[in-house]
Design an enzyme around this catalytic site. Structure first.
Site, PDB file in Angstrom:
ATOM      1  CG  HIS B 177      -1.954   0.957   1.348  1.00  0.00           C
ATOM      2  ND1 HIS B 177      -1.738   2.282   1.659  1.00  0.00           N
ATOM      3  CD2 HIS B 177      -3.298   0.824   1.164  1.00  0.00           C
ATOM      4  CE1 HIS B 177      -2.907   2.909   1.665  1.00  0.00           C
ATOM      5  NE2 HIS B 177      -3.860   2.057   1.367  1.00  0.00           N
ATOM      6  CG  ASP B 254      -0.101  -2.739   5.679  1.00  0.00           C
ATOM      7  OD1 ASP B 254      -1.054  -2.845   6.488  1.00  0.00           O
ATOM      8  OD2 ASP B 254      -0.219  -2.165   4.580  1.00  0.00           O
ATOM      9  CD  GLN B 257      -7.270  -4.761   3.442  1.00  0.00           C
ATOM     10  OE1 GLN B 257      -8.254  -5.473   3.655  1.00  0.00           O
ATOM     11  NE2 GLN B 257      -7.360  -3.469   3.146  1.00  0.00           N
ATOM     12  CE  LYS B 280      -8.116  -0.798   4.978  1.00  0.00           C
ATOM     13  NZ  LYS B 280      -7.869   0.632   5.052  1.00  0.00           N
ATOM     14  CB  CYS B 423      -3.567   3.136  -1.625  1.00  0.00           C
ATOM     15  SG  CYS B 423      -4.720   4.449  -1.233  1.00  0.00           S
TER      16      CYS B 423
END
Lengths: 228, 468
Positions: B177, B254, B257, B280, B423
């Site tokens: 991202h 990261d 997700q 999220k 992104c």
């Protein structure tokens, strides 16, 4: 208006070689801005299109971009731009169903010249759009701003088509006088005055205004050329 | 396979606080007790998608907890499939926010009065909940930030500028991202370090073998996603961390997700830094977190200066608090952090393994259903026995711009998907496109949502093709 007739020749929407005199002749301006394939066939009261015409579900909508020269508002450039905005807003406000606004944009997208490669240069890219949009501008000898645009999205092309119809051939001052909120009722998907990368109206209009301003500045500095 | 239980999904009127319902009620509908397993997933490998664990799918079971889903958009039932961008919030989270502002609102770590003490207690309890949720060894390893982006910037400006020197290497994948790329571009520009990118392999997954080959003593940091927000692929973080540590490099994960969709255990992964975002994972916007190992956080200088992060302030210098306060300058997003805590309670109540199992089933259904659309290209690995992919699909349909698709889906069908580069422009360049459409699911989605998407997508494709 369900049209079937096909016109194969497409008059260039934008040409730097057009003479300033021709551009400024009073009633011919709007007429010139309508590609041959979209001109109204008055005799048959039908619209000649090279694409399938979208029925508007019985709503009688004035199609702003389809106006003929005879229906054009007064020739003064300032009035032209302001009046065109009003017509466009009226047209889109009249389309109650969101999908009809999308269809109308696709209808107008077909008016942009296809694959205008010269406009797809990185320097012409409109920043901040979620789709790729390219805008070029130049100033003709009469001091009017001539625009050309393209996009990889059909809906964005529709936005560009409407903006070019409104602003191509206008004086810089008239281009700069347009406020983004003037177009809020024309929007599709993004509402109001939202400043967003998905608000193509907003972003393309601002790009056109920046280019117009740059051309004015260039002319003041005695440099005449193309702004990309 | 589907169970028509819209009866469970009561059409609610506009949401109003007085009718807030507790998710506890759900237990009575569920024939199987909530199960929260401590086991982590076998990353990068498939687990057989199981049928929904109860006679009522998790999607149908939880939909009543999300008032926002029960509305019409452009004349159609809202089908929200943009969970990769942000998730919806259950009533429990809305209620926690309301309770905080009605009953406890005060500044934290400041006053000795009742409200301040209560707000502080709630805020620090939220930190503890985050810590437990990702199995950190101590809640002091959790730093609240505005979002995951700020968490990555915190590491870049604090740890990065202190530890990365000229010609050091930072390894990333092309699928990161932007928020995991741009801060490291800043660091590279300021320090003279080199950014190296791992490209995709033939399965459209970042090539982990190449990543391992890139590792050397020059490598100071590896920045990787856990689950790709475009490809849906899952990286074997534990394996990557092991190899990175062998050459003395740190690893930043990261996990935006992954944390909302599966069990994430930071001690098991052994990553040095991990970031995630509240919004999220059914929590409010405006808050995210950084996990960092205690010893690393303790050695890091402050990122932002201000109140709360200091110990003593003099005319020309200051001394700083220990982590996490050192990195939380100014009044934090107190209510939002408490809301995040409520979201974690909600997710934990359902069970992250259960959420994951259901999403695997639904994600596979989405992938297979999308394949029926003519001229579609779905990016990322095909799900198989050996390849697990998350419940999202980015795709393009030949000769139709994804934003045009998304616009029509919204305007004509009330289906919310994302279009654009998500992104991830470097990744899209590698895929040879400038943009894609993405449908991303969460546990409150159902088979009917997927069916509606496919129906709407076919109609959309027909519509645009009729113009050609």
């Amino acid at each position: 208006m369900n049209a079937t007739a096909i016109t194969t020749t497409t008059q260039p929407h934008f040409s730097s070689s057009r003479s300033a005199a021709a551009e400024s002749s009073s009633n011919s301006q709007l007429h010139n801005l309508i590609p041959a394939k979209l001109k109204l066939d008055k005799q048959n009261n039908r619209c000649s299109l090279s694409v399938k015409c979208i029925p508007n579900r019985g709503i009688r909508i004035p199609s702003a971009l389809a106006l003929t020269a005879a229906e054009a508002p007064p020739s003064k450039a300032t009035e032209m731009v302001a009046d065109k905005i009003k017509r466009l807003v009226l047209e889109f406000k009249s389309l109650a169903e969101p999908i009809d606004r999308v269809k109308r944009l696709l209808h107008y997208a077909a008016r942009l010249p296809p694959d205008n490669v010269s406009a797809r240069e990185p320097e012409s890219r409109v920043q901040g759009c979620s789709t790729q949009v390219w805008v070029e501008a130049e100033m003709d000898e009469a001091g009017r701003i001539r625009f050309r645009a393209d996009s990889d999205s059909e809906i964005s092309k529709g936005f560009c088509s409407c903006l070019i119809w409104m602003l191509d051939g206008a004086e810089a001052g008239d281009v700069l006088a347009v406020e983004t909120h003037d177009l809020q009722d024309v929007n599709v998907g993004v509402y109001g005055k939202v400043n967003s990368r998905v608000n193509t109206w907003h972003n393309v209009l601002l790009a056109m205004q920046r280019k117009a301003q740059a051309l004015v500045t260039e002319r003041k500095q005695g440099i005449r050329g193309t702004c990309q | 396979m589907m169970l028509t239980v819209e009866g469970v999904t009561v059409k609610l009127p506009y949401y109003s606080f007085p009718i807030l319902r507790s998710p506890v009620r759900r237990a009575t509908l569920n024939s199987r007790p909530f199960s929260v397993t401590a086991s982590t997933l076998k990353e990068g490998h498939s687990e057989t998608p199981s049928a929904p664990p109860t006679s009522i799918s998790l999607g149908h079971l939880t939909r009543p907890d999300f008032p926002i889903l029960h509305q019409e958009v452009n004349g159609s039932r809202l089908v929200y499939l943009d969970n990769g961008a942000t998730s919806q919030k259950p009533t429990a989270v809305l209620k926690a926010l309301q309770t905080y502002y009605e009953c406890h609102n005060s500044n934290v770590h400041r006053g000795i009065h009742y409200l301040s003490a209560k707000a502080t207690e709630e805020y620090e309890l939220a930190r503890k909940k985050v810590s437990n949720f990702i199995n950190a060894s101590d809640s002091r390893e959790i730093v609240f930030t505005r979002n995951a982006t700020e968490a990555i910037n915190l590491v870049a400006y604090s740890w990065g500028l202190q530890n990365i020197k000229p010609n050091d290497e930072i390894i990333l994948t092309v699928a990161e991202h932007h928020s995991a790329i741009v801060p490291w571009q800043f660091v590279a520009q300021k320090t003279g370090a080199v950014l190296k990118y791992v490209e995709l392999n033939e399965h459209e997954v970042p090539d982990v073998d190449k990543l391992k080959d890139m590792l050397s003593r020059k490598t100071k940091l590896v920045v990787v996603h856990h689950v790709s927000n475009v490809l849906g692929s899952v990286l074997p973080i534990k394996d990557i961390v092991l190899c990175a540590h062998d050459v003395g490099a740190k690893v930043l994960v990261d996990a935006c997700q992954s944390v909302p969709h599966m069990v994430v255990d930071v001690q098991n992964l052994n990553a040095d830094f991990l970031v995630a975002s509240s919004h999220k994972m059914c929590g409010p916007t405006g808050v995210g977190f950084l996990y960092g190992k205690s010893d690393i956080l303790s050695a890091m200088p402050p990122f932002l200066g201000g109140g709360e992060m200091i110990s003593d302030v003099f005319y020309d210098h200051s001394t700083y608090q220990e982590p996490p306060s050192r990195f939380e300058a100014g009044t934090p997003a107190i209510g939002e952090a408490i809301g995040l805590g409520a979201a974690i309670d909600y997710l934990s109540g359902l069970g992250m393994q259960r959420i994951h199992d259901y999403e695997m089933f639904l994600g596979k259904y989405l992938y297979e259903s999308l394949q029926s659309v003519p001229n579609i290209r779905i990016y990322g690995p095909a799900p198989s026995e050996h390849i697990f992919r998350a419940a999202l699909c980015s795709f393009n349909v030949e000769n139709i711009h994804p934003t045009d698709l998304a616009t029509f889906l919204d305007q004509q069908h009330g289906v919310a998907i994302r279009s654009g580069h998500h992104c991830a422009q470097p990744l899209h360049r590698q895929l040879g496109v400038s943009a894609s459409a993405r449908a991303s699911l969460h546990f409150y989605n159902t088979v009917e949502d997927v069916d509606d998407l496919i129906r709407a997508l076919n109609d959309t494709v027909s519509f645009f093709n009729s113009f050609k």
